[in-house]
Design a protein around this motif. Structure first.
Motif, PDB file in Angstrom:
ATOM      1  N   UNK A 212       0.859  -1.184   0.000  1.00 30.71           N
ATOM      2  CA  UNK A 212       0.000   0.000   0.000  1.00 30.71           C
ATOM      3  C   UNK A 212       0.896   1.234   0.000  1.00 30.71           C
ATOM      4  N   UNK A 213       0.799   2.050  -1.034  1.00 28.08           N
ATOM      5  CA  UNK A 213       1.605   3.271  -1.063  1.00 28.08           C
ATOM      6  C   UNK A 213       1.163   4.202   0.071  1.00 28.08           C
ATOM      7  N   UNK A 214       2.084   5.029   0.606  1.00 27.94           N
ATOM      8  CA  UNK A 214       1.735   5.877   1.758  1.00 27.94           C
ATOM      9  C   UNK A 214       0.638   6.875   1.419  1.00 27.94           C
ATOM     10  N   UNK A 215      -0.317   7.012   2.342  1.00 31.23           N
ATOM     11  CA  UNK A 215      -1.400   7.967   2.150  1.00 31.23           C
ATOM     12  C   UNK A 215      -0.812   9.374   2.059  1.00 31.23           C
ATOM     13  N   UNK A 216      -1.421  10.188   1.212  1.00 32.03           N
ATOM     14  CA  UNK A 216      -0.871  11.517   0.974  1.00 32.03           C
ATOM     15  C   UNK A 216      -1.237  12.490   2.094  1.00 32.03           C
TER      16      UNK A 216
ATOM     17  N   UNK B 190       8.593   3.835  -5.868  1.00 28.49           N
ATOM     18  CA  UNK B 190       9.411   2.680  -5.491  1.00 28.49           C
ATOM     19  C   UNK B 190       8.536   1.504  -5.065  1.00 28.49           C
ATOM     20  N   UNK B 191       7.421   1.802  -4.383  1.00 22.58           N
ATOM     21  CA  UNK B 191       6.486   0.734  -3.992  1.00 22.58           C
ATOM     22  C   UNK B 191       5.824   0.153  -5.239  1.00 22.58           C
ATOM     23  N   UNK B 192       5.403   1.013  -6.143  1.00 19.45           N
ATOM     24  CA  UNK B 192       4.774   0.531  -7.377  1.00 19.45           C
ATOM     25  C   UNK B 192       5.718  -0.365  -8.167  1.00 19.45           C
ATOM     26  N   UNK B 193       6.955   0.071  -8.266  1.00 16.60           N
ATOM     27  CA  UNK B 193       7.928  -0.704  -9.035  1.00 16.60           C
ATOM     28  C   UNK B 193       8.199  -2.050  -8.373  1.00 16.60           C
ATOM     29  N   UNK B 194       8.310  -2.053  -7.053  1.00 19.12           N
ATOM     30  CA  UNK B 194       8.540  -3.309  -6.335  1.00 19.12           C
ATOM     31  C   UNK B 194       7.358  -4.253  -6.512  1.00 19.12           C
ATOM     32  N   UNK B 195       6.143  -3.706  -6.414  1.00 23.25           N
ATOM     33  CA  UNK B 195       4.950  -4.539  -6.591  1.00 23.25           C
ATOM     34  C   UNK B 195       4.920  -5.164  -7.979  1.00 23.25           C
ATOM     35  N   UNK B 196       5.277  -4.383  -8.991  1.00 20.19           N
ATOM     36  CA  UNK B 196       5.300  -4.927 -10.345  1.00 20.19           C
ATOM     37  C   UNK B 196       6.360  -5.988 -10.519  1.00 20.19           C
TER      38      UNK B 196
ATOM     39  N   UNK C  36       0.109  -7.715  -5.182  1.00 18.82           N
ATOM     40  CA  UNK C  36      -1.015  -6.788  -5.321  1.00 18.82           C
ATOM     41  C   UNK C  36      -0.680  -5.431  -4.712  1.00 18.82           C
ATOM     42  N   UNK C  37      -1.130  -4.379  -5.384  1.00 19.12           N
ATOM     43  CA  UNK C  37      -0.820  -3.014  -4.962  1.00 19.12           C
ATOM     44  C   UNK C  37      -2.110  -2.229  -4.764  1.00 19.12           C
TER      45      UNK C  37
ATOM     46  N   UNK D 137     -10.741  -1.021  -2.585  1.00 16.54           N
ATOM     47  CA  UNK D 137      -9.730  -1.645  -3.434  1.00 16.54           C
ATOM     48  C   UNK D 137      -9.625  -3.138  -3.139  1.00 16.54           C
ATOM     49  N   UNK D 138      -9.660  -3.513  -1.876  1.00 12.95           N
ATOM     50  CA  UNK D 138      -9.624  -4.933  -1.512  1.00 12.95           C
ATOM     51  C   UNK D 138     -10.810  -5.668  -2.122  1.00 12.95           C
ATOM     52  N   UNK D 139     -11.959  -5.016  -2.122  1.00 10.41           N
ATOM     53  CA  UNK D 139     -13.167  -5.613  -2.691  1.00 10.41           C
ATOM     54  C   UNK D 139     -13.097  -5.685  -4.213  1.00 10.41           C
ATOM     55  N   UNK D 140     -12.808  -4.548  -4.847  1.00  7.38           N
ATOM     56  CA  UNK D 140     -12.840  -4.495  -6.308  1.00  7.38           C
ATOM     57  C   UNK D 140     -11.750  -5.344  -6.946  1.00  7.38           C
ATOM     58  N   UNK D 141     -10.624  -5.470  -6.266  1.00  7.59           N
ATOM     59  CA  UNK D 141      -9.518  -6.272  -6.789  1.00  7.59           C
ATOM     60  C   UNK D 141      -9.647  -7.754  -6.388  1.00  7.59           C
ATOM     61  N   UNK D 142     -10.689  -8.075  -5.652  1.00  8.56           N
ATOM     62  CA  UNK D 142     -10.958  -9.447  -5.201  1.00  8.56           C
ATOM     63  C   UNK D 142      -9.775 -10.007  -4.408  1.00  8.56           C
ATOM     64  N   UNK D 143      -9.292  -9.183  -3.493  1.00 10.99           N
ATOM     65  CA  UNK D 143      -8.149  -9.579  -2.674  1.00 10.99           C
ATOM     66  C   UNK D 143      -8.563 -10.229  -1.362  1.00 10.99           C
ATOM     67  N   UNK D 144      -9.875 -10.374  -1.144  1.00 14.08           N
ATOM     68  CA  UNK D 144     -10.407 -11.033   0.040  1.00 14.08           C
ATOM     69  C   UNK D 144     -11.474 -12.036  -0.388  1.00 14.08           C
TER      70      UNK D 144
END
Length: 274
Positions: free
Chosen positions: A148-152, A172-178, A183-184, A243-250
């Protein structure tokens, strides 16, 4: 009842607990409760009642959890990806996580404090290396890591537009996740868009802002552009939960009330002060 019947009844009764555990029985088919663990900093952590209405988004996540989902928020105020691990908190969390659980990992605010050797990290070296420990540890235990990228923060320029404040850390988080196929949830981008839509004045309702005398915990008033009051914590948690719901991560049925805009601040739980 004859003695033979009594013996037969007793034998059947003794076998019932064993039958209930066999595959295909109702007890065996009952879904196991999934736990979402949160590893992060003060923007996600749980605050005691003497600091209310200050709250972290991890503290607010349970209001969206259905009965089959538990939330275990281990986020620590002041922590970075490095200090959380160096303090042994990552090891303690991984000792408790089980196969099928989820681990939300969100650091950055304190990693940016590069002048502090206990917390500071470099985006494309030590930051990614430490985040990799969370990913590898969760996977090793059969759990699903989610970066999860840091909240702004609440930052607006002279023209009234929200602007990013985390430098290279979110990318950097996005790149690591890719690279690691993790999941990001891009909370930095989602929250920045929300602050932009709200504008400089309305966004204060999400953050810990109050005039002197309004809040007992902050008698002199407070103007905090990083941490949330209860309403803001709930709405940021909603971004994560959606995001957890829409990405079906749960598992299906894990979340509820995603469209409920009338969740009261009082539904959050503030534990007693230590």
């Amino acid at each position: 009842m004859t003695s033979h019947s009594r013996r037969r009844f007793a034998a059947v009764a003794a076998a019932l607990p064993l039958l209930a555990a066999l595959p295909g029985t109702r007890a065996a088919a009952a879904p196991r409760r999934t736990t979402v663990f949160v590893a992060g900093d003060s923007t996600a952590s749980v605050y005691a009642g003497d600091l209310a209405p200050r709250a972290g988004w991890g503290q607010a996540l349970p209001v969206f959890a259905a009965s089959r989902l538990a939330v275990d928020d281990r986020a620590l105020s002041g922590a970075s990806s490095k200090s959380f691990a160096d303090l042994g908190l990552l090891d303690a969390l991984l000792a408790d996580i089980r196969p099928g659980d989820r681990l939300l990992v969100s650091f950055g605010h304190n990693d940016e404090k590069t002048g502090d050797p206990a917390r500071g990290t470099d985006p494309y070296t030590t930051y990614q290396e430490y985040l990799g420990r969370y990913v590898e540890g969760a996977r090793r235990r059969g759990a699903l890591p989610v970066l999860v990228t840091p909240v702004e923060r609440r930052r607006f320029d002279a023209a009234g537009h929200a602007y990013a404040s985390h430098g290279l850390y979110p990318q950097a988080v996005r790149d690591l996740a890719g690279r690691e196929r993790v999941p990001l949830i891009d909370l930095q981008a989602l929250s920045l868009a929300r602050w932009e839509a709200l504008g400089a004045e309305a966004s204060k309702e999400y953050f810990l802002w109050s005039a002197a005398g309004e809040l007992p915990a902050y008698p002199d008033g407070v103007a905090d552009n990083t941490h949330f009051q209860a309403h803001g914590a709930i709405e940021v948690a909603r971004l994560v939960a959606r995001e957890l719901h829409d990405r079906r991560l749960l598992p299906p049925g894990s979340l509820r009330r995603l469209g409920d805009r009338h969740i009261a601040d009082a539904e959050l739980h503030w534990p007693p002060a230590a």
